[in-house]
Design an enzyme around this catalytic site. Structure first.
Site, PDB file in Angstrom:
ATOM      1  N   HIS A 267       0.616  -1.073   0.086  1.00 54.77           N
ATOM      2  CA  HIS A 267      -0.118   0.260   0.140  1.00 54.77           C
ATOM      3  C   HIS A 267       0.630   1.490   0.163  1.00 54.77           C
ATOM      4  CE1 HIS A 267      -3.570   1.951   1.336  1.00 54.77           C
ATOM      5  NE2 HIS A 267      -2.925   3.170   1.602  1.00 54.77           N
ATOM      6  N   GLU A 268       1.935   0.801   1.294  1.00 53.88           N
ATOM      7  CA  GLU A 268       2.934   2.407   0.951  1.00 53.88           C
ATOM      8  C   GLU A 268       3.846   2.882   0.101  1.00 53.88           C
ATOM      9  OE1 GLU A 268       1.621   4.867   3.190  1.00 53.88           O
ATOM     10  OE2 GLU A 268       0.682   3.646   4.199  1.00 53.88           O
ATOM     11  N   HIS A 271       1.795   4.762  -2.923  1.00 53.70           N
ATOM     12  CA  HIS A 271       1.806   5.855  -2.620  1.00 53.70           C
ATOM     13  C   HIS A 271       3.321   6.785  -2.651  1.00 53.70           C
ATOM     14  CE1 HIS A 271      -2.063   6.869  -0.558  1.00 53.70           C
ATOM     15  NE2 HIS A 271      -1.934   5.747   0.493  1.00 53.70           N
ATOM     16  N   GLU A 297      -4.681   7.950  -2.705  1.00 53.53           N
ATOM     17  CA  GLU A 297      -5.095   6.666  -2.864  1.00 53.53           C
ATOM     18  C   GLU A 297      -5.415   5.692  -3.937  1.00 53.53           C
ATOM     19  OE1 GLU A 297      -5.230   6.448   0.824  1.00 53.53           O
ATOM     20  OE2 GLU A 297      -5.944   4.262   1.173  1.00 53.53           O
TER      21      GLU A 297
END
Ligand code: ZN
Length: 504
Positions: A267-268, A271, A297
């Protein structure tokens, strides 16, 4: 020539603001990763000083004059035009609220965050309610200062998601609700009969160091550039970038549960890939950032879910994972594992929610926030409204307010009109992924071979490199040829979970 001089002056001024902001980000990153415990007070003084200096520069009358002089001077589609528009937007955001209101908001939210902690511990909404009353008053005031046409929510939402409106979100959530509530019910009915639950293989002993090695290997394969970024550990995972050339990821590790480290890392990294992909020449300018919270997101969710929870991805990576955790995964096959990481179970806590139920948690908060801002719901009535909606959407009733209306820190921090950006990100992640696959049908095959460069290149070209140059709606239209829409997202969920839970 005069305009050229003014533009240079504007760029220099904005670079100063960016540098000061970057220094704060680094101090905060350090606070959450390596700072010795004893430095808490010292660090808060340092951050307060930097934030004061940043604010002084961000609202400087000289900056306002430059923006007045340069407004309307450039083609709005040009980079210069975008720079002036984005800088004006930030300037308005920072100057429209009276200093007294900003001070009062930070005083009130500091008290509210402390009170929220106690209230959650004591499981008592009453202890928190007066703080939320005051926050909502100030937020209504802030909305009036920002200005809006239809609803105070619009003014607050616009800060997080430029151009989005309450009316647009209502339409989007109505579509999601109509399809997702019955789908969740059907899946939950199946899931309840399973014993042991299908995510059992994930809850086992997983060596911490090996978890980190695996996460790092995947993130490297995704294309994260370690010469312009790094990964460390923190209590809450996050991504913090001071520019495309310095992107910091964090993750956390649970030695008895595989999911937190693995999916937080993916997830990170999503980003982080976005931040690293922004045009290098935007560095030290306000264009060097994500287009909006929702678009940011969409990138984390795309890599976490569309890639990292897909069958193809694990066809490639599961054998490697098994080599690292031989004993734990000895009796687990690819299909078991794929079912485990996509297990659905309605639950009380949003941050632990699976892909399918997640947006219903957001919907509930959106509806409650609207009613609170309008005054059709009082703060005292929130727990009852919360529990009724939990029952309606997820078939669950919280045992107490810690499991219900007190679970998130956001309201105490003054974050109103914020949760929906998570759902915008989910919806957009599928629309973008579909557009990338339509342009390059080889992408799913690539993923099954552990290759991501074609997908990343498409995202770089259509999303990442533009930074804040376009507003979200325009970015989405340019990238996909369509406005943001729920169709692709709902089709994805129905097909994936229909198969996983053998629904008709
Ligand atoms: Zn995120």
């Amino acid at each position: 020539m005069r305009m050229k001089g003014q533009l240079d002056e504007l760029r220099n001024h904005l670079a100063t603001v960016q540098d000061l902001t970057a220094a704060s980000y680094l101090l905060s990153w350090d606070q959450q990763t390596y700072m010795p415990e004893g430095a808490v007070e010292l660090r808060s003084e340092q951050l307060a000083t930097l934030s004061r200096l940043t604010h002084e520069q961000a609202v400087a009358p000289a900056l306002g004059r430059l923006l007045d002089q340069l407004g309307g001077q450039f083609d709005p589609d040009s980079e210069e035009g975008a720079l002036v528009r984005v800088a004006q937007r930030d300037f308005d955001r920072d100057t429209k609220l009276p200093t007294a209101l900003v001070g009062e908001l930070s005083r009130v939210t500091a008290l509210a965050e402390a009170a929220w902690g106690t209230a959650r511990e004591k499981r008592s909404w009453k202890l928190f309610a007066p703080h939320l009353e005051r926050i909502l008053e100030l937020k209504r005031e802030a909305a009036a200062h920002y200005g809006y046409q239809d609803h105070p929510f619009d003014a607050l939402l616009d800060v997080n998601e430029p151009g989005a409106t309450k009316a647009q979100l209502e339409g989007l959530f109505a579509e999601l609700k109509r399809e997702l509530v019955p789908l969740v019910k059907a899946v939950a009915a199946q899931a309840q009969q399973e014993d042991p639950p299908r995510d059992a293989p994930l809850r086992n002993a997983y060596d911490e160091a090996r978890q980190l090695v695996f996460g790092r290997e995947v993130v490297t394969r995704f294309g994260f550039d370690w010469s312009r970024g790094r990964q460390d550990r923190s209590r809450h995972p996050f991504c913090s970038a001071t520019g495309p050339d310095d992107v910091r990821l964090t993750t956390r590790v649970d030695p008895d549960w595989l999911s937190p480290a693995l999916f937080a890392s993916l997830h990170e990294a999503g980003h982080g890939l976005y931040e690293q992909g922004i045009e290098g020449r935007f560095q030290r300018s306000p264009l060097a950032g994500g287009c909006s919270l929702g678009v940011h997101e969409s990138q984390s969710r795309l890599w976490e879910n569309l890639v990292g929870r897909s069958r193809g991805f694990w066809e490639y990576f599961f054998p490697r994972l098994r080599r690292l955790f031989r004993r734990t995964l000895d009796h687990v096959d690819l299909e078991d594992f794929y079912r485990a990481i996509n297990a659905v179970a309605p639950s009380f806590i949003r941050v632990e929610a699976d892909e399918l139920t997640y947006n219903l948690h957001v919907l509930l908060r959106f509806e409650i926030e609207l009613a609170l801002l309008e005054g059709s719901l009082s703060v005292a009535e929130v727990p009852a409204a919360w529990n009724a909606k939990m029952e309606e959407y997820l078939g669950l009733t919280p045992a107490d307010d810690a499991e219900g209306a007190l679970q998130d820190v956001h309201w105490s921090a003054g974050l109103v009109a914020y949760f929906p950006t998570y759902t915008l990100g989910n919806v957009l992640s599928v629309q973008l992924f579909d557009a990338a696959v339509a342009a390059h049908p080889e992408i799913p095959g690539d993923i099954a071979c552990g290759r991501f460069s074609r997908l990343l290149a498409w995202l770089r070209e259509h999303v990442h490199r533009h930074g804040r140059r376009f507003e979200p709606q325009e970015l989405v239209r340019r990238a996909t040829g369509r406005p943001l829409e729920t169709g692709p997202y709902l089709a994805y969920l129905k097909s994936k979970y229909g198969e996983l839970y053998a629904l008709d």
